[in-house]
Design a protein around this motif. Sequence first.
Motif, PDB file in Angstrom:
ATOM      1  N   ASP A  29      51.176  -9.434  17.350  1.00  0.00           N
ATOM      2  CA  ASP A  29      49.999  -9.680  18.668  1.00  0.00           C
ATOM      3  C   ASP A  29      49.092 -10.004  17.930  1.00  0.00           C
ATOM      4  O   ASP A  29      47.950  -9.713  17.980  1.00  0.00           O
ATOM      5  CB  ASP A  29      49.815  -9.141  19.112  1.00  0.00           C
ATOM      6  CG  ASP A  29      48.572  -9.329  20.374  1.00  0.00           C
ATOM      7  OD1 ASP A  29      48.936 -10.366  20.989  1.00  0.00           O
ATOM      8  OD2 ASP A  29      49.039  -7.891  21.356  1.00  0.00           O
TER       9      ASP A  29
ATOM     10  N   SER B 152      49.135  -4.704  32.095  1.00  0.00           N
ATOM     11  CA  SER B 152      50.233  -5.406  31.250  1.00  0.00           C
ATOM     12  C   SER B 152      51.403  -5.037  30.845  1.00  0.00           C
ATOM     13  O   SER B 152      51.202  -3.327  30.809  1.00  0.00           O
ATOM     14  CB  SER B 152      49.366  -5.589  29.671  1.00  0.00           C
ATOM     15  OG  SER B 152      49.886  -6.572  29.259  1.00  0.00           O
TER      16      SER B 152
ATOM     17  N   ASP C  85      54.777  -5.565  28.651  1.00  0.00           N
ATOM     18  CA  ASP C  85      55.646  -6.122  27.497  1.00  0.00           C
ATOM     19  C   ASP C  85      56.823  -5.546  27.394  1.00  0.00           C
ATOM     20  O   ASP C  85      57.080  -4.303  26.978  1.00  0.00           O
ATOM     21  CB  ASP C  85      54.510  -6.000  25.791  1.00  0.00           C
ATOM     22  CG  ASP C  85      53.497  -6.475  25.516  1.00  0.00           C
ATOM     23  OD1 ASP C  85      53.296  -7.751  26.624  1.00  0.00           O
ATOM     24  OD2 ASP C  85      53.154  -6.023  24.706  1.00  0.00           O
TER      25      ASP C  85
ATOM     26  N   TYR D 158      61.110 -11.423  24.127  1.00  0.00           N
ATOM     27  CA  TYR D 158      59.866 -11.157  24.808  1.00  0.00           C
ATOM     28  C   TYR D 158      59.575 -11.363  25.788  1.00  0.00           C
ATOM     29  O   TYR D 158      58.918 -12.695  26.128  1.00  0.00           O
ATOM     30  CB  TYR D 158      58.773 -11.584  23.246  1.00  0.00           C
ATOM     31  CG  TYR D 158      57.159 -10.717  23.521  1.00  0.00           C
ATOM     32  CD1 TYR D 158      56.488  -9.835  24.142  1.00  0.00           C
ATOM     33  CD2 TYR D 158      56.144 -12.174  24.020  1.00  0.00           C
ATOM     34  CE1 TYR D 158      55.517  -9.411  23.638  1.00  0.00           C
ATOM     35  CE2 TYR D 158      55.046 -11.600  24.012  1.00  0.00           C
ATOM     36  CZ  TYR D 158      54.760 -10.061  23.886  1.00  0.00           C
ATOM     37  OH  TYR D 158      53.072  -9.468  24.017  1.00  0.00           O
TER      38      TYR D 158
ATOM     39  N   ALA E 196      56.104 -10.660  28.861  1.00  0.00           N
ATOM     40  CA  ALA E 196      54.556  -9.930  28.841  1.00  0.00           C
ATOM     41  C   ALA E 196      54.869 -10.587  30.074  1.00  0.00           C
ATOM     42  O   ALA E 196      54.439 -12.006  30.530  1.00  0.00           O
ATOM     43  CB  ALA E 196      53.672 -10.522  27.820  1.00  0.00           C
TER      44      ALA E 196
END
Length: 148
Positions: free
Chosen positions: A31, A89, A91, A107, A109
Amino acid sequence: MVHIVREFEVPCPQDAAVAYLADFANAVEWDPGTVSCVRVGDPAAPVVPGATWTNVSKVLGRETTLTYELVTLEADHVVLEGSNKTADSRDDLRVTAVDERTSRIRYEATITFKGLARLTDPLMALVFRGIADETVDDMTAALTRVAR
């Protein structure tokens, strides 16, 4: 709210990719915004749902600290959720085996800003799109190293 989705293939077996991504301490490698990510409690303890990390990220020159929790760990699915007073958040990582040595990563987010921070949504959506592209590159490189 910022919502980003990226899909890409990595030269890493599914089980190794899931194990690596589930240990959020590894976020420092994949990240681009993560400055540090430290497991709360015993870092040698098994990575299981409920495990938490203190993550320090830097975006647009500002550091922010979120506490992340591993909420889902399945053979093909990892979900990590983080929060602080200004944002939540999530993920969501789906890992599908393409063959014995290759995995497809999805992925996703999602960052939801709270209070006055919500006013930054349009700017942050642009910023995080760029970060997401870097994340694909960094995660691919990290999972390539894991597979070696």
